[in-house]
Design an enzyme around this catalytic site. Structure first.
Site, PDB file in Angstrom:
ATOM      1  N   ALA A  81      11.021 -26.840  55.066  1.00 12.56           N
ATOM      2  CA  ALA A  81      10.178 -26.263  56.135  1.00 12.56           C
ATOM      3  C   ALA A  81      10.955 -26.199  57.566  1.00 12.56           C
ATOM      4  O   ALA A  81      11.643 -27.121  57.797  1.00 12.56           O
ATOM      5  CB  ALA A  81       8.827 -27.386  56.218  1.00 12.56           C
ATOM      6  N   ILE A 143      11.855 -31.545  55.838  1.00 10.26           N
ATOM      7  CA  ILE A 143      12.284 -30.884  56.976  1.00 10.26           C
ATOM      8  C   ILE A 143      13.299 -30.335  57.123  1.00 10.26           C
ATOM      9  O   ILE A 143      14.594 -31.179  56.908  1.00 10.26           O
ATOM     10  CB  ILE A 143      11.894 -32.024  58.079  1.00 10.26           C
ATOM     11  CG1 ILE A 143      10.512 -32.543  57.910  1.00 10.26           C
ATOM     12  CG2 ILE A 143      12.073 -31.411  59.446  1.00 10.26           C
ATOM     13  CD1 ILE A 143      10.159 -33.610  58.899  1.00 10.26           C
ATOM     14  N   CYS A 144      13.553 -28.963  57.351  1.00 13.29           N
ATOM     15  CA  CYS A 144      14.869 -28.368  57.293  1.00 13.29           C
ATOM     16  C   CYS A 144      16.143 -29.201  58.081  1.00 13.29           C
ATOM     17  O   CYS A 144      17.273 -29.325  57.696  1.00 13.29           O
ATOM     18  CB  CYS A 144      14.694 -26.955  57.766  1.00 13.29           C
ATOM     19  SG  CYS A 144      16.169 -26.058  57.606  1.00 13.29           S
ATOM     20  N   PHE A 145      15.860 -29.425  59.269  1.00 15.56           N
ATOM     21  CA  PHE A 145      16.781 -29.811  60.491  1.00 15.56           C
ATOM     22  C   PHE A 145      17.316 -31.216  60.400  1.00 15.56           C
ATOM     23  O   PHE A 145      17.908 -31.608  60.973  1.00 15.56           O
ATOM     24  CB  PHE A 145      16.250 -29.512  61.838  1.00 15.56           C
ATOM     25  CG  PHE A 145      16.690 -27.783  62.270  1.00 15.56           C
ATOM     26  CD1 PHE A 145      17.748 -27.712  62.890  1.00 15.56           C
ATOM     27  CD2 PHE A 145      15.695 -26.912  61.591  1.00 15.56           C
ATOM     28  CE1 PHE A 145      18.250 -26.221  63.070  1.00 15.56           C
ATOM     29  CE2 PHE A 145      16.123 -25.556  61.826  1.00 15.56           C
ATOM     30  CZ  PHE A 145      17.248 -25.422  62.813  1.00 15.56           C
TER      31      PHE A 145
END
Length: 287
Positions: A81, A143-145
């Site tokens: 995401a 969570i992507c980052f």
């Protein structure tokens, strides 16, 4: 010799329009209606996009999405995401058969992300490619980052941008998020955690894992500043010439119809891939 690509700055749109336009660019290039194309865009409202195969029922807090007025959409591409807010987003489409595109997904990332690397250089940021150790890749996160993956941009080990890719109908689509700033409070409020203590611990550790252009340069960047820098970056990094791409009225109608029928639908956004396939969604995605 420079290759000529189309260039489209579509500005700020709803999440469903942004994803529908990316898919439409892929379709038009597959049909030979447009050349390879680079697109820049922003988001009309804060938006959470999730990967094509990502499960959302046990990871996303939909009440929090409503609280923050945050739009929600599922991408055609894979990955985790991403909260899109104060950022520049890019997408590009190019034929899989183009001689400049490697067959390997990782090698294609490396080539196409040269535009992102050069864009940061235009802004005085000496970023580098992230090539994490094999075992890091096993640490999955919603969570992507929270962690870099191969050939994304990092500075001092902190992730700067997130990218995702798919290949469909003989065309490679890659898009990526280049944040100017990031609302970490909102980001972690949008996900479900076993406890508030766990949420806070994750939020506190996040500052050591990701950074933004505003933090690095101690300056407030604008969308216009970013498009200027990264347009030059892609021209330099990919050795291409960019010419404006004008969408026809019929093209925009196609985009809006796709947004309404697919990217605004609960079936696409919240169902698992098998359930979507049963409802007629059968796209082939590589991550």
């Amino acid at each position: 010799m420079e290759k000529v690509w189309g260039y489209l700055d579509s500005g700020f749109c709803d999440a469903s329009i942004n994803m529908a336009l990316d898919e439409s660019l892929l379709n038009w290039h597959s049909n030979g209606e447009i050349p390879p194309t680079l697109r820049f865009y922003g988001w009309k409202e804060p938006s959470l996009s999730v990967g094509h195969f990502q499960k959302v029922d046990r990871s996303i807090d939909f009440d929090a999405l409503q609280k923050y007025g945050c739009q929600f959409v599922r991408r055609l591409t894979g990955g985790s995401a991403v909260l899109h807010d104060n950022e520049l987003t890019y997408s590009l489409v190019i034929s899989e058969d183009d001689p400049s595109i490697p067959k390997s997904v990782q090698d294609a990332y490396y080539i196409l992300s040269k535009g992102v690397l050069e864009g940061y250089k235009q802004l005085g940021v000496q970023a580098d490619y992230a090539i994490p150790k094999r075992e890091i890749g096993k640490d999955r996160t919603a969570i992507c980052f929270e962690k870099p993956v191969y050939y994304e941009m990092v500075v001092d080990g902190k992730k700067l941008s997130g990218n995702a890719q798919t290949r469909k109908k003989g065309v490679l689509l890659q898009h990526g998020s280049i944040p100017m700033s990031m609302d970490i409070q909102m980001l972690f409020d949008l996900f479900l955690f076993p406890s508030e203590k766990m949420r806070q611990r994750k939020r506190d550790s996040f500052v050591n894992k990701a950074t933004t252009i505003n933090q690095l340069r101690n300056n407030e960047h604008t969308y216009e500043m970013m498009t200027t820098a990264f347009k030059k970056g892609f021209q330099t990094g990919l050795d291409i010439e960019l010419k404006p791409l004008q969408l026809t009225e019929d093209m925009w109608k196609e985009v809006y119809q796709l947004a309404q029928t697919k990217y605004e639908s609960e079936t696409w956004n919240q169902k698992l891939s098998k359930e979507r396939a049963m409802n007629g969604e059968t796209s082939r995605v590589h991550t």
